[in-house]
Write a protein that holds these residues in place. Structure first.
Motif, PDB file in Angstrom:
ATOM      1  N   ALA A 260       0.833  -1.210   0.000  1.00 32.51           N
ATOM      2  CA  ALA A 260       0.000   0.000   0.000  1.00 32.51           C
ATOM      3  C   ALA A 260       0.865   1.257   0.000  1.00 32.51           C
ATOM      4  O   ALA A 260       0.597   2.207  -0.754  1.00 32.51           O
ATOM      5  N   VAL A 261       1.907   1.246   0.819  1.00 34.01           N
ATOM      6  CA  VAL A 261       2.703   2.470   0.962  1.00 34.01           C
ATOM      7  C   VAL A 261       3.550   2.722  -0.291  1.00 34.01           C
ATOM      8  O   VAL A 261       3.582   3.847  -0.806  1.00 34.01           O
ATOM      9  N   GLY A 262       4.199   1.698  -0.805  1.00 31.71           N
ATOM     10  CA  GLY A 262       5.019   1.879  -2.009  1.00 31.71           C
ATOM     11  C   GLY A 262       4.175   2.339  -3.185  1.00 31.71           C
ATOM     12  O   GLY A 262       4.595   3.181  -3.985  1.00 31.71           O
ATOM     13  N   VAL A 263       2.952   1.812  -3.276  1.00 34.16           N
ATOM     14  CA  VAL A 263       2.059   2.203  -4.371  1.00 34.16           C
ATOM     15  C   VAL A 263       1.570   3.636  -4.179  1.00 34.16           C
ATOM     16  O   VAL A 263       1.689   4.481  -5.074  1.00 34.16           O
ATOM     17  N   CYS A 264       1.039   3.937  -2.999  1.00 27.34           N
ATOM     18  CA  CYS A 264       0.384   5.252  -2.810  1.00 27.34           C
ATOM     19  C   CYS A 264       1.388   6.394  -2.781  1.00 27.34           C
ATOM     20  O   CYS A 264       1.042   7.516  -3.159  1.00 27.34           O
ATOM     21  N   GLU A 265       2.628   6.112  -2.366  1.00 28.06           N
ATOM     22  CA  GLU A 265       3.640   7.184  -2.399  1.00 28.06           C
ATOM     23  C   GLU A 265       3.942   7.625  -3.826  1.00 28.06           C
ATOM     24  O   GLU A 265       4.421   8.726  -4.052  1.00 28.06           O
ATOM     25  N   ALA A 266       3.678   6.751  -4.776  1.00 29.12           N
ATOM     26  CA  ALA A 266       3.946   7.099  -6.182  1.00 29.12           C
ATOM     27  C   ALA A 266       2.769   7.830  -6.818  1.00 29.12           C
ATOM     28  O   ALA A 266       2.818   8.182  -7.995  1.00 29.12           O
ATOM     29  N   LEU A 267       1.708   8.056  -6.039  1.00 28.67           N
ATOM     30  CA  LEU A 267       0.499   8.690  -6.586  1.00 28.67           C
ATOM     31  C   LEU A 267       0.350  10.128  -6.118  1.00 28.67           C
ATOM     32  O   LEU A 267       0.872  10.509  -5.068  1.00 28.67           O
ATOM     33  N   ARG A 268      -0.418  10.907  -6.884  1.00 32.96           N
ATOM     34  CA  ARG A 268      -0.840  12.228  -6.433  1.00 32.96           C
ATOM     35  C   ARG A 268      -2.037  12.050  -5.498  1.00 32.96           C
ATOM     36  O   ARG A 268      -2.725  11.030  -5.552  1.00 32.96           O
ATOM     37  N   ARG A 269      -2.286  13.110  -4.716  1.00 33.64           N
ATOM     38  CA  ARG A 269      -3.429  13.037  -3.800  1.00 33.64           C
ATOM     39  C   ARG A 269      -4.745  12.834  -4.559  1.00 33.64           C
ATOM     40  O   ARG A 269      -5.638  12.131  -4.111  1.00 33.64           O
TER      41      ARG A 269
ATOM     42  N   LYS B 246       7.375   4.171 -12.323  1.00 33.70           N
ATOM     43  CA  LYS B 246       7.452   3.976 -13.778  1.00 33.70           C
ATOM     44  C   LYS B 246       6.068   3.709 -14.371  1.00 33.70           C
ATOM     45  O   LYS B 246       5.712   4.239 -15.423  1.00 33.70           O
ATOM     46  N   LEU B 247       5.305   2.874 -13.678  1.00 35.55           N
ATOM     47  CA  LEU B 247       3.986   2.519 -14.219  1.00 35.55           C
ATOM     48  C   LEU B 247       3.034   3.708 -14.189  1.00 35.55           C
ATOM     49  O   LEU B 247       2.223   3.899 -15.103  1.00 35.55           O
ATOM     50  N   VAL B 248       3.151   4.529 -13.141  1.00 35.37           N
ATOM     51  CA  VAL B 248       2.302   5.725 -13.040  1.00 35.37           C
ATOM     52  C   VAL B 248       2.683   6.715 -14.141  1.00 35.37           C
ATOM     53  O   VAL B 248       1.821   7.286 -14.819  1.00 35.37           O
ATOM     54  N   GLU B 249       3.969   6.863 -14.347  1.00 39.65           N
ATOM     55  CA  GLU B 249       4.438   7.820 -15.355  1.00 39.65           C
ATOM     56  C   GLU B 249       3.923   7.440 -16.751  1.00 39.65           C
ATOM     57  O   GLU B 249       3.408   8.274 -17.489  1.00 39.65           O
ATOM     58  N   ARG B 250       4.029   6.145 -17.077  1.00 43.54           N
ATOM     59  CA  ARG B 250       3.591   5.745 -18.417  1.00 43.54           C
ATOM     60  C   ARG B 250       2.063   5.849 -18.552  1.00 43.54           C
ATOM     61  O   ARG B 250       1.551   6.236 -19.586  1.00 43.54           O
ATOM     62  N   ALA B 251       1.353   5.565 -17.447  1.00 41.98           N
ATOM     63  CA  ALA B 251      -0.110   5.699 -17.496  1.00 41.98           C
ATOM     64  C   ALA B 251      -0.499   7.162 -17.704  1.00 41.98           C
ATOM     65  O   ALA B 251      -1.365   7.479 -18.517  1.00 41.98           O
ATOM     66  N   ARG B 252       0.183   8.063 -16.987  1.00 41.29           N
ATOM     67  CA  ARG B 252      -0.135   9.497 -17.116  1.00 41.29           C
ATOM     68  C   ARG B 252       0.178  10.026 -18.511  1.00 41.29           C
ATOM     69  O   ARG B 252      -0.461  10.934 -19.013  1.00 41.29           O
ATOM     70  N   LYS B 253       1.193   9.426 -19.138  1.00 38.41           N
ATOM     71  CA  LYS B 253       1.567   9.873 -20.487  1.00 38.41           C
ATOM     72  C   LYS B 253       0.624   9.317 -21.556  1.00 38.41           C
ATOM     73  O   LYS B 253       0.809   9.564 -22.749  1.00 38.41           O
ATOM     74  N   GLY B 254      -0.333   8.495 -21.139  1.00 33.33           N
ATOM     75  CA  GLY B 254      -1.277   7.942 -22.113  1.00 33.33           C
ATOM     76  C   GLY B 254      -0.800   6.635 -22.729  1.00 33.33           C
ATOM     77  O   GLY B 254      -1.319   6.216 -23.765  1.00 33.33           O
ATOM     78  N   GLU B 255       0.200   5.974 -22.071  1.00 29.59           N
ATOM     79  CA  GLU B 255       0.729   4.732 -22.652  1.00 29.59           C
ATOM     80  C   GLU B 255      -0.048   3.496 -22.204  1.00 29.59           C
ATOM     81  O   GLU B 255       0.336   2.386 -22.545  1.00 29.59           O
ATOM     82  N   GLY B 256      -1.082   3.709 -21.390  1.00 27.57           N
ATOM     83  CA  GLY B 256      -1.998   2.609 -21.114  1.00 27.57           C
ATOM     84  C   GLY B 256      -1.791   1.878 -19.809  1.00 27.57           C
ATOM     85  O   GLY B 256      -0.945   2.236 -19.000  1.00 27.57           O
ATOM     86  N   PRO B 257      -2.595   0.815 -19.626  1.00 23.76           N
ATOM     87  CA  PRO B 257      -2.648   0.112 -18.346  1.00 23.76           C
ATOM     88  C   PRO B 257      -1.474  -0.835 -18.120  1.00 23.76           C
ATOM     89  O   PRO B 257      -0.756  -1.204 -19.055  1.00 23.76           O
TER      90      PRO B 257
END
Ligand code: TPP
Ligand code: MG
Length: 332
Positions: free
Chosen positions: A59-68, A229-240
């Motif tokens: 949970a922590v490793g995932v949520c720290e990579a997210l925006r609020r 990395k996964l959040v960055e690519r998702a935000r760039k529109g590179e998909g799930p």
């Protein structure tokens, strides 16, 4: 694809702050959950709860990579996700105790906590049920152009649910900003996942064109690194993408599941608790790297324990909803 974290670089100030924050968040979840167990054993909490102890690094490793304002959807084992996304401990305890101050005015309990202010679209007692909600949230973010991403937490038990594959299919076709995070703790209730899950789970994502990764779910830095990395690519529109986190729940399926030897051995539990505890592993890292000595770690522990104690006292002292409100806020 399996992933590890590069540990050769000297940490900078930002890294040190991040690691300390992640350590504190894991400890906050741990101490919160220990208190939940006590509330149950003292018969102060109605119903049951599914403890997250042992899985905190996910949970922590995932949520720290997210925006609020990024979205998460959660599971029946959801307290850790709420805390990691920024929920208030006092309002969570109040919800667990059925008090009006709780996140759902005391009418939802452990398995229905939601917190829109932190992007938490809610726990879900239906195994796999939140996959549709997370994918829908990702669809809305894409259509509205908000740049938000959605994370769907789910257990290995949900790998047998058809909905997951329907939504991965559409998320891939429409390149939706969603990350499916599987918390593989190896058990679906009282059954080992090898009895319920066929084939190589890492191949399931690629069958739909969904990028698939696996990470040590006891290593918060590794989870954070791959999630970034996964959040960055998702935000760039590179998909799930789909991320499998190998982890373990230290307690039973729920707080009442105390005699577990018929489905897993005490020795197995002991190995995970002794060698694979994510909180201990991170505290060792912090001291080895000279970031926090034992006095500093003890101080952190005392501060978070005091925070938890204050929060639980708030909830115990808080009033129940008035009887004439019993039929309000309830949809069924
Ligand atoms: C659709 C559905 N089927 C069955 C259940 C009963 N149930 C609750 S939790 C659970 C096991 C879930 O295992 P997993 O997804 O691995 O999550 P974990 O409890 O290990 O975190 C089951 C079968 C349910 N809640 N929903
Ligand atoms: Mg499981």
């Amino acid at each position: 694809m399996s992933t590890t974290v590069d540990r050769t670089q000297t940490p900078g100030k930002a890294d040190i702050e991040l690691w300390l924050r992640m350590y504190k968040q894991m400890l906050r979840i741990r101490l919160f959950e220990e208190q939940v167990n006590q509330l149950y054993t003292r018969a102060l909490m109605p119903g049951l709860a599914h403890l997250y102890i042992g899985e905190e690094a996910v949970a922590v490793g995932v949520c720290e990579a997210l925006r609020r304002d990024d979205y998460i959807t959660s599971t029946h084992r959801g307290h850790g996700h709420c805390v990691a996304k920024g929920a208030s401990l006092d309002l969570m305890f109040a919800e667990l105790l059925g008090k009006e101050a709780g996140y759902c005015k005391g009418k939802g309990g452990s398995m229905h906590i939601a917190d829109p202010a932190t992007g938490n679209l809610g726990a879900n007692a239906i195994v796999g049920g939140s996959a549709g909600i997370a994918t829908g949230a990702a669809f809305s973010a894409k259509r509205l152009g908000t740049g938000q991403v959605a994370v769907c937490f789910f257990g290995d038990g949900a790998l047998g649910q058809g909905l997951l594959y329907e939504v991965m299919n559409i998320a891939s076709l429409w390149k939706l900003p969603v990350i499916y995070v599987c918390e593989n703790n190896m058990y679906n209730e009282y059954t080992h996942y090898s009895e319920t899950t066929a084939g190589d789970i890492l191949q399931r994502g690629p069958a739909f064109g969904v990028e698939s990764h696996k990470v040590d779910g006891q290593d918060v830095r590794a989870v954070y690194a791959i999630m970034q990395k996964l959040v960055e690519r998702a935000r760039k529109g590179e998909g799930p993408s789909i991320l499998f986190c190998d982890t373990y729940r230290f307690h039973g399926h729920h707080v009442g599941d105390i005699a577990r030897e018929y489905y897993r051995s005490k020795q197995e539990e002991q190995v995970w608790k002794t060698d694979r505890d994510p909180v201990t592993l991170m505290s060792k890292n912090l001291s080895t790297l000279g970031i926090a000595d034992s006095a500093a770690l003890e101080k952190i522990q005392a501060e978070i324990q005091a925070e938890v104690d204050t929060a639980v006292k708030f909830a115990i002292d808080a009033p129940y909803p008035a009887p004439d409100k019993v039929d309000q806020d309830v949809y069924a």
